[in-house]
Design an enzyme around this catalytic site. Structure first.
Site, PDB file in Angstrom:
ATOM      1  N   GLU A   1      44.834  48.146 -32.681  1.00  9.35           N
ATOM      2  CA  GLU A   1      44.597  47.769 -34.085  1.00  9.35           C
ATOM      3  C   GLU A   1      45.845  48.011 -34.922  1.00  9.35           C
ATOM      4  O   GLU A   1      46.185  47.205 -35.784  1.00  9.35           O
ATOM      5  CB  GLU A   1      43.394  48.524 -34.663  1.00  9.35           C
ATOM      6  CG  GLU A   1      42.096  48.390 -33.870  1.00  9.35           C
ATOM      7  CD  GLU A   1      41.738  46.971 -33.468  1.00  9.35           C
ATOM      8  OE1 GLU A   1      42.035  46.038 -34.233  1.00  9.35           O
ATOM      9  OE2 GLU A   1      41.164  46.796 -32.375  1.00  9.35           O
TER      10      GLU A   1
ATOM     11  N   MET B   1      38.523  46.780 -35.689  1.00  9.24           N
ATOM     12  CA  MET B   1      39.002  45.649 -36.472  1.00  9.24           C
ATOM     13  C   MET B   1      40.224  46.040 -37.299  1.00  9.24           C
ATOM     14  O   MET B   1      40.228  47.052 -37.969  1.00  9.24           O
ATOM     15  CB  MET B   1      37.860  45.156 -37.379  1.00  9.24           C
ATOM     16  CG  MET B   1      38.218  43.976 -38.238  1.00  9.24           C
ATOM     17  SD  MET B   1      38.641  42.518 -37.243  1.00  9.24           S
ATOM     18  CE  MET B   1      39.895  41.802 -38.295  1.00  9.24           C
ATOM     19  N   GLU B   2      41.227  45.150 -37.250  1.00 12.08           N
ATOM     20  CA  GLU B   2      42.552  45.457 -37.799  1.00 12.08           C
ATOM     21  C   GLU B   2      42.728  45.146 -39.282  1.00 12.08           C
ATOM     22  O   GLU B   2      43.857  44.895 -39.719  1.00 12.08           O
ATOM     23  CB  GLU B   2      43.600  44.679 -36.996  1.00 12.08           C
ATOM     24  CG  GLU B   2      43.589  43.135 -37.211  1.00 12.08           C
ATOM     25  CD  GLU B   2      42.793  42.358 -36.188  1.00 12.08           C
ATOM     26  OE1 GLU B   2      41.861  42.927 -35.591  1.00 12.08           O
ATOM     27  OE2 GLU B   2      43.088  41.163 -35.994  1.00 12.08           O
ATOM     28  N   ASN B   3      41.667  45.176 -40.102  1.00  7.88           N
ATOM     29  CA  ASN B   3      41.797  44.902 -41.539  1.00  7.88           C
ATOM     30  C   ASN B   3      43.046  45.576 -42.110  1.00  7.88           C
ATOM     31  O   ASN B   3      43.323  46.723 -41.825  1.00  7.88           O
ATOM     32  CB  ASN B   3      40.574  45.443 -42.280  1.00  7.88           C
ATOM     33  CG  ASN B   3      39.293  45.153 -41.556  1.00  7.88           C
ATOM     34  OD1 ASN B   3      38.961  44.003 -41.337  1.00  7.88           O
ATOM     35  ND2 ASN B   3      38.607  46.191 -41.128  1.00  7.88           N
TER      36      ASN B   3
ATOM     37  N   GLY C   1      34.920  46.512 -30.593  1.00  6.90           N
ATOM     38  CA  GLY C   1      35.632  47.789 -30.483  1.00  6.90           C
ATOM     39  C   GLY C   1      36.168  48.279 -31.811  1.00  6.90           C
ATOM     40  O   GLY C   1      35.910  49.409 -32.224  1.00  6.90           O
TER      41      GLY C   1
HETATM   42  N1  TRP Z   1      40.230  41.407 -34.009  1.00  4.65           N
HETATM   43  C1  TRP Z   1      39.478  42.471 -33.387  1.00  4.65           C
HETATM   44  C2  TRP Z   1      40.389  43.074 -32.332  1.00  4.65           C
HETATM   45  O1  TRP Z   1      40.573  42.560 -31.294  1.00  4.65           O
HETATM   46  C3  TRP Z   1      38.229  42.086 -32.731  1.00  4.65           C
HETATM   47  C4  TRP Z   1      37.146  41.426 -33.496  1.00  4.65           C
HETATM   48  C5  TRP Z   1      36.947  40.126 -33.655  1.00  4.65           C
HETATM   49  C6  TRP Z   1      36.005  42.021 -33.998  1.00  4.65           C
HETATM   50  N2  TRP Z   1      35.749  39.867 -34.242  1.00  4.65           N
HETATM   51  C7  TRP Z   1      35.156  41.011 -34.448  1.00  4.65           C
HETATM   52  C8  TRP Z   1      35.624  43.336 -34.110  1.00  4.65           C
HETATM   53  C9  TRP Z   1      33.903  41.280 -34.971  1.00  4.65           C
HETATM   54  C10 TRP Z   1      34.378  43.599 -34.654  1.00  4.65           C
HETATM   55  C11 TRP Z   1      33.524  42.595 -35.048  1.00  4.65           C
HETATM   56  O2  TRP Z   1      41.035  44.022 -32.541  1.00  4.65           O
HETATM   57 ZN    ZN Z   2      42.777  42.516 -31.365  1.00  4.26          ZN
END
Ligand code: TRP
Ligand code: ZN
Length: 894
Positions: free
Chosen positions: A294, A259-261, A257
């Site tokens: 995020e 990613m929280e970079n 979905g």
């Molecule tokens: N940390 C992300 C979320 O839950 C999800 C995530 C983990 C992710 N691995 C990923 C997104 C690989 C894209 C690709 O918000």
């Molecule tokens: Zn998450």
């Protein structure tokens, strides 16, 4: 196999990282300069071993001098003869254009993106790619200026300028220490919607949403959602945005979905782009939820991160809980009262539906694992419903036990203790316990035991003594083997209950030993295998309302009669349990009918059930959104999972029969509901209007399930032609497809609409995804064999396996969203599944592994199907190469 018990702190720490990228699609050069030192808290190691995959090593230097004592293999770089503290520079090359895994650095639509969680950073440079190694990052990006005018990375832009040969550069600095999985860069031709806001502390912040040029007209809702998220986290948790700039970037090739970079969230376009013409009400609310999710990670995940990947739910369960609460508050609006309670309940019902449909199924199969897993082969396979959704329920239970204020105290203490650290689920539990003066040792089992707990309820009423006793038991029933292996003892289960009198009103609740009644809903704490709770002063024999608001992720076993369920559906003051009563009633009938269908017996439906649903449809005191949920039947996959032996064809027959009966029995009411819930005027994605559209389109869906669907076809065609929004247009198309599948229906109207839809939205990939999905999930008929349609669509010029959204829209929609067709008796669905898993395995193991999970419950099906599923699984097991898919199919076959 990686085990939680084997955790050891890293032998070396990396305090700072300076990354320089020379970006080119086929050959990107990365220069990585790190400050490295021995970890005083770890056992000494002779050599430094860095992870690296799919990299071409160039050279390593220590304190500026080329270092020769280096060994490289497929996934590691080992450096011998090293000092205790030093500067290490590593140069390497990679090929982003050839990276179809979408992990690491890759190219999408000619732009560069990264995805590092969980272990993608090692595909960019050699590193200690584990979350307990936290460093500050400085990133310099260099690229051709005309092809890549925008250069982004985490944190603040500190310098930019032109270089010779038409190139340019940008330098970014992230002031916060972070684990490598939060690194990100983006480079390419993008445009931005931006807005400045003033944070609670008075500081100005720059917010940006970056997209491809043709999508700028679909960014407003994401920006609004971001602003709402920021405000909400300030209000509810006192947490402020800690950077001067916060960026969201949309990319169309993405495995999950979003990613929280840190400071640079990267999103699947599906969870950013929306305008009324292209996005449905569901899309609008999903975007709000994911943008919130995020953003909330900035504190729960980034400022405080995970020590190791076994702790994944520490950030994911908590952040899902936070996004669920955010969405509920947004739906409820600012004025408290019955309407806002109902809006919150609607969100709760939607979340519980997902949990029960998906997580309970996961817990019943070979992939069952605790919220904090004990081992994994591939960590990407553990971004699961259990870690996310059950994890969120576990967090919610703290709030149920301690109240909102107590939960807030626990959160405050958690940040006070752990800001800037990489910690564990135990650390979170201890913060909650200490802030509330409670011993939560037993609560730990929610993290370590797999399987869905069952709470049995027995009740007895002593009329003479006016005492009502509830005896609660707990256990796991017939849990799967994977789940059973983890079980040690009873849980602390908060069971929220109410007692309802004959007139439908809640009775005051006074537990034995209390001086006075306290409210009408009480949370009982079940800690033993069996425990009794006695209410005194109970004037009449009540009907119990159990597990109000779904206070724990368990299955409640209590033998309600049909009239009692109808009574609860009409009267329970807890809106969640009103819905629940209707679901129990429908599930019971549907399962009985499926049993009859399996034996080829005639089907009939109790008129009382039809009448109970009619009362819901008529009840104007209930919001349209609630009525829509209450009138929706449980899904076929959920029902199949409830059978001792899953029989998808029987479930389908039962559900088609009941839908048809509800359609016919309530025909005039559906027509009236359709008219009463139109939303004239321009489209607004508000909860009220979305609720009306939802009920109106549910009415249309029922009307399309008549034997003679003429009404539905007339209404749906008019709705399709005049729609000013995607919710109504796609619902109309779906109704036409349904009507076309009925005995007397014909498919010409549906085919014409499908063709029109395609031409109208040819240049909108997210809408074309809907076009594929609608066809993949359609009901089959004598002249409409869905597997043939799906196979034909695989050849469509717009189809590609390489784009995960597109693959999901056709393949996943068919394999998990159309059980009756997928589980065709001839095994054609399984053969198709095997073929696609094998094809995807070579391109994108993460996406392939998700699809591979489609057959994991094979042992629970009827013998004929079971045998064909086993064949398909064996075929896949013999052909796939990735660790991701192998783990899934090997566990399924074990
Ligand atoms: N940390 C992300 C979320 O839950 C999800 C995530 C983990 C992710 N691995 C990923 C997104 C690989 C894209 C690709 O918000
Ligand atoms: Zn998450």
């Amino acid at each position: 196999m990686i085990r939680r018990a084997d955790y050891a702190p890293p032998a070396f720490l990396i305090d700072s990282v300076a990354l320089e990228f020379d970006l080119a699609p086929e050959r990107t050069a990365v220069r990585n300069t790190m400050r490295v030192r021995r970890n005083p808290d770890a056992a000494a190691a002779p050599a430094l071993a860095l992870m690296g995959e799919q990299l071409e090593f160039v050279r390593a230097s220590i304190d500026g001098r080329v270092h020769a004592d280096v060994r490289v293999n497929e996934n590691e770089l080992t450096i011998d003869n090293i000092p205790d503290s030093f500067e290490l520079t590593i140069e390497s090359l990679c090929n982003p254009a050839a990276n179809t895994t979408l992990s690491g650095l890759y190219v999408s639509s000619g732009n560069f993106f990264t995805q590092c969680e969980a272990e993608g950073f090692r595909r960019i440079t050699y590193f200690l790619d584990r979350p307990d190694v936290m460093a500050t990052y400085t990133v310099t990006l260099r690229a051709d200026k005309s092809a890549y005018p925008v250069l982004l990375s985490n944190g603040n832009l500190v310098e930019q300028g032109d270089l010779p040969d038409g190139r340019h550069f940008a330098k970014w600095e992230d002031p916060f220490k972070k684990p490598s999985y939060l690194f990100a860069l983006v480079a390419g031709k993008l445009v931005v919607l931006e807005e400045r806001i003033t944070a609670g502390s008075g500081k100005e912040k720059l917010l940006q949403v970056w997209v491809e040029p043709q999508d700028l007209d679909k960014t407003r809702h994401a920006m609004d959602s971001l602003i709402h998220s920021i405000r909400w986290d300030e209000r509810r948790f006192g947490l402020e945005l800690d950077l001067d700039r916060f960026m969201i970037v949309a990319v169309s090739d993405f495995n999950m979905g979003a990613m929280e970079n840190k400071g640079l969230n990267i999103f699947n376009t599906k969870y950013v782009l929306a305008n009324p013409e292209t996005a449905t009400d569901t899309d609008f609310s999903n975007i709000e939820a994911v943008v919130g999710h995020e953003y909330f990670h900035n504190w729960t995940g980034n400022r405080v991160t995970c020590r190791d990947w076994f702790q994944l739910s520490l950030k994911e369960g908590l952040t899902v809980f936070r996004d669920q609460e955010f969405s509920a508050d947004m739906a409820a609006g600012d004025t408290p009262g019955a309407a806002s309670d109902a809006a919150r309940a609607t969100k709760r019902i939607e979340d519980v539906r997902v949990l029960r449909q998906m997580q309970f199924a996961e817990d019943a199969g070979p992939m069952a694992h605790p919220v904090r897993p004990e081992s994994y082969v591939e960590i990407n396979n553990f971004y699961t419903m259990t870690v996310y959704e059950k994890g969120s329920e576990v967090v919610r239970m703290y709030q149920t036990l301690f109240g909102r204020d107590g939960f807030r105290r626990g959160m405050d203490l958690y940040f006070q203790r752990h800001d800037g650290q990489a910690v564990t689920c135990d650390d979170f539990r201890h913060a909650m316990a200490d802030a509330n003066g409670r011993d939560l040792a037993q609560f730990e089992r929610w993290y370590s035991q797999a399987g869905t707990p069952r709470v049995g309820v027995r009740t007895s009423y002593d009329a003479a003594a006016k005492r009502y006793t509830m005896t609660l038991t707990q256990g796991y029933g017939e849990a799967s083997e994977a789940a059973r292996a983890t079980q040690q003892g009873p849980l602390l289960i908060p069971v929220s209950v109410g007692l309802i009198g004959a007139k439908g009103a809640d009775l005051p609740l006074r537990l034995d030993g209390e001086k006075e009644p306290q409210g009408t809903t009480r949370v009982l704490e079940l800690t033993g295998r069996e425990q009794s709770f006695t209410f005194v002063d109970v004037a009449e024999e009540p009907l119990p309302s159990l597990l109000r608001n779904f206070s724990a992720p368990v299955i409640v076993e209590y033998d309600y009669t049909n009239p009692q369920l109808a009574f609860l559906l009409a009267n329970d003051s807890d809106p969640f349990n009103r819905w629940e009563a209707g679901q129990r009633l429908a599930t019971r009938e549907l399962l009985a009918l499926a049993g009859r269908a399996a034996k080829g017996e005639a089907l009939s439906l109790d008129d009382e059930v039809v009448a109970a649903f009619a009362r819901v449809l008529d009840d104007e005191t209930l919001s349209p959104a609630f009525r829509e949920l209450a009138l929706m039947l449980p899904s076929e996959s959920y029902l199949a999972e409830q059978m001792s032996v899953s029989d998808p064809a029987a479930v389908h027959a039962a559900r088609v029969f009941v839908s048809g009966r509800l359609a016919a029995g309530l025909r005039q009411k559906w027509l009236a509901a359709y008219e009463a819930n139109r939303t004239p005027g321009g489209y607004r994605p508000t909860p009220e209007d979305a609720g009306k559209r939802g009920l109106k389109n549910l009415a249309l869906a029922y009307l399309s399930q008549f034997d003679d669907p003429a009404d539905a076809v007339r209404l749906a065609r008019a709705q399709y032609d005049s729609a000013d929004n995607m919710t109504d247009r796609s619902a109309a198309l779906s109704a036409l497809l349904m009507a076309g599948a009925s005995a007397k229906g014909d498919a010409t109207a549906a085919d014409a609409a499908l063709e029109d839809f395609y031409r109208r939205f040819e240049n909108e990939p997210l809408v074309i995804d809907k076009w594929f999905a609608l066809q993949a999930t359609q009901r089959g008929g004598p002249n409409r064999n869905v597997i043939d349609i799906v196979r034909r669509l695989m050849q469509h010029p717009a189809f590609t396996l390489k784009n995960p959204n597109r693959a999901r829209s056709l393949i996943f929609s068919f394999c998990s969203g159309n059980p009756a067709q997928f589980h065709a008796a001839d095994g054609s669905g399984y053969a198709f599944w095997a073929q696609q898993v094998i094809a995807l395995d070579a391109l994108n193991p993460q996406v392939a592994a998700r699809l591979a999970r489609g057959l994991e419950l094979w042992r629970r099906f009827t013998p004929d199907l079971r045998e064909k599923m086993h064949e398909a699984l064996t075929d896949v097991a013999s052909k796939v190469k990735s660790r991701d898919v192998r783990e899934i199919v090997e566990k399924a076959l074990a």
